[in-house]
Write an enzyme that holds these catalytic residues in place. Structure first.
Site, mmCIF file in Angstrom:
data_model
loop_
_atom_site.group_PDB
_atom_site.id
_atom_site.type_symbol
_atom_site.label_atom_id
_atom_site.label_comp_id
_atom_site.label_asym_id
_atom_site.label_seq_id
_atom_site.Cartn_x
_atom_site.Cartn_y
_atom_site.Cartn_z
ATOM 1 N N THR A 72 -1.876 1.210 -8.019
ATOM 2 C CA THR A 72 -1.814 0.072 -8.936
ATOM 3 C C THR A 72 -3.153 -0.640 -9.026
ATOM 4 O O THR A 72 -3.517 -1.162 -10.081
ATOM 5 C CB THR A 72 -0.717 -0.913 -8.482
ATOM 6 O OG1 THR A 72 0.529 -0.212 -8.409
ATOM 7 C CG2 THR A 72 -0.579 -2.078 -9.429
ATOM 8 N N TYR A 163 0.066 7.396 3.133
ATOM 9 C CA TYR A 163 0.545 7.076 1.793
ATOM 10 C C TYR A 163 0.966 8.377 1.125
ATOM 11 O O TYR A 163 0.145 9.165 0.680
ATOM 12 C CB TYR A 163 -0.584 6.374 1.032
ATOM 13 C CG TYR A 163 -0.303 5.956 -0.394
ATOM 14 C CD1 TYR A 163 0.952 6.096 -0.987
ATOM 15 C CD2 TYR A 163 -1.319 5.407 -1.165
ATOM 16 C CE1 TYR A 163 1.183 5.713 -2.294
ATOM 17 C CE2 TYR A 163 -1.098 5.020 -2.480
ATOM 18 C CZ TYR A 163 0.151 5.176 -3.034
ATOM 19 O OH TYR A 163 0.362 4.800 -4.339
ATOM 20 N N LYS A 193 4.072 4.990 3.800
ATOM 21 C CA LYS A 193 4.363 4.465 2.464
ATOM 22 C C LYS A 193 4.874 5.641 1.654
ATOM 23 O O LYS A 193 4.127 6.529 1.270
ATOM 24 C CB LYS A 193 3.126 3.853 1.823
ATOM 25 C CG LYS A 193 3.363 3.304 0.417
ATOM 26 C CD LYS A 193 2.062 2.767 -0.193
ATOM 27 C CE LYS A 193 2.292 2.112 -1.542
ATOM 28 N NZ LYS A 193 2.733 3.045 -2.596
ATOM 29 N N SER A 238 4.491 -2.052 -7.289
ATOM 30 C CA SER A 238 3.772 -2.818 -8.308
ATOM 31 C C SER A 238 4.617 -3.920 -8.912
ATOM 32 O O SER A 238 4.099 -4.987 -9.250
ATOM 33 C CB SER A 238 3.286 -1.876 -9.412
ATOM 34 O OG SER A 238 4.386 -1.286 -10.090
#
Length: 340
Positions: A72, A163, A193, A238
């Site tokens: 993002t 991630y 994540k 986001s």
């Protein structure tokens, strides 16, 4: 910017994410906003609004954890020096206001990723995260772990998060497989994540690592409730930039075991996400929505992304109003008439 952020701060988000750790750096948990990188109309980073951005997240959305320079935030579209400056600004402006600031330091170059990790430690970030390198890709778990290990070692005092976002990296190594024995190789590994829709993989990450006390941070906002049921300990996304308050209402309902209300909140959030996905939804459109809702100019994205169309912004605004997302003060727990 040379002081460590406070390590004994308490989270301002829902308390049901209750796991903790004994080390000085607390494990990331609760709701985490994947921050946008504000830019001017000429494509330069607009550092001047980040202070306002911090206050908006905390005061208007109830979000006190952030994930900087990720997807993002267009992190991989920024130069290394820009990424460092963005990280510095968030740490400076967030000091004594935000609970945790995790910096994404992934890069195609191992040396650049290590440089970013060292910088994050120097400025007092609370953790670092790394995606898999996605041009010359790791072909199995061991190769990927070797890369991650070298990055983590560059900032040995910081919690390290992987991630997982295979739709963008093209690296299809299952997170469940990666986590098996990962702390033996990366002692600072704290969690994951997980930005994928494969709930089987996510569920097995949780199920097979119950004794590890990892942070399981879910990254698909419209499926968060399903992930909570499976054991997610937090969420990075986001939409928490502008739907954080609404999502916190869902988290609070889940905590008090009011699953009917939690489901209604999730469905309400899904109605908006489903609407914008059909219009074409990505980083560019997220910037337009955040500008609309917060009043803080996020500017256009950096090429090759294109600025969101006026038509998209007008349609998104109408949908936000129809769901009452533009007047949070009128939303009360259990009052979902606007979403029915």
């Amino acid at each position: 910017m040379d002081g460590r952020m406070e390590t004994d701060r308490q989270s301002g988000n829902a308390d049901f994410f209750s796991s903790s750790m004994a080390s000085p750096k607390k494990k990331l948990q609760g709701l985490v906003a994947a921050t946008i990188t504000p830019m001017t109309e000429h494509g330069e980073i607009n550092f001047s609004v980040i202070g306002r951005y911090v206050d908006y997240l905390v005061e208007e959305q109830g979000v006190k954890n952030i994930f900087v320079n990720g997807t993002t935030g267009e992190g991989l579209s920024l130069s290394i020096s820009e990424r460092c400056r963005v990280a510095e600004e968030w740490v400076t402006e967030g000091r004594n206001k935000l609970d945790q600031i995790v910096i994404h330091v992934g890069a195609l170059s191992l040396k650049e990723s290590q440089e970013l990790a060292q910088h994050a430690a120097k400025i007092g970030a609370d953790g670092i995260a790394v995606i898999a390198p996605f041009f010359l890709k790791p072909w199995n778990k061991d190769v990927l772990i070797n890369f991650l290990k070298e990055v983590a070692a560059a900032a040995p005092a910081l919690p390290f998060y992987y991630y997982h976002i295979p739709a963008l990296t093209g690296v299809k190594i299952r997170a469940e497989e990666l986590l098996d024995g990962i702390q033996d190789k990366i002692p600072t590994f704290q969690g994951l994540k997980f930005s994928d829709t494969d709930l089987l993989d996510f569920g097995q990450c949780v199920d097979q690592n119950r004794q590890q006390q990892f942070a399981f941070l879910f990254g698909v906002d419209e499926q968060l409730l399903s992930a909570l049921v499976m054991g997610a300990t937090g969420a990075v996304g986001s939409t928490y930039n502008y739907l954080g308050k609404k999502t916190n209402q869902m988290l609070e309902a889940f905590e008090r075991k009011d699953f009917s209300s939690a489901l209604n909140h999730q469905f309400c959030i899904q109605r908006f996400i489903n609407f914008v996905v059909k219009l074409g939804f990505g980083v560019s459109q997220t910037k337009a929505i955040m500008t609309l809702v917060s009043g803080i100019p996020m500017g256009p994205p950096r090429l090759p992304l294109q600025k969101a169309s006026r038509e998209f912004t007008d349609n998104a605004e109408a949908k936000l109003k129809s769901l009452d997302f533009l007047s949070f003060t009128d939303l009360k727990d259990g009052n979902l008439e606007a979403c029915s």
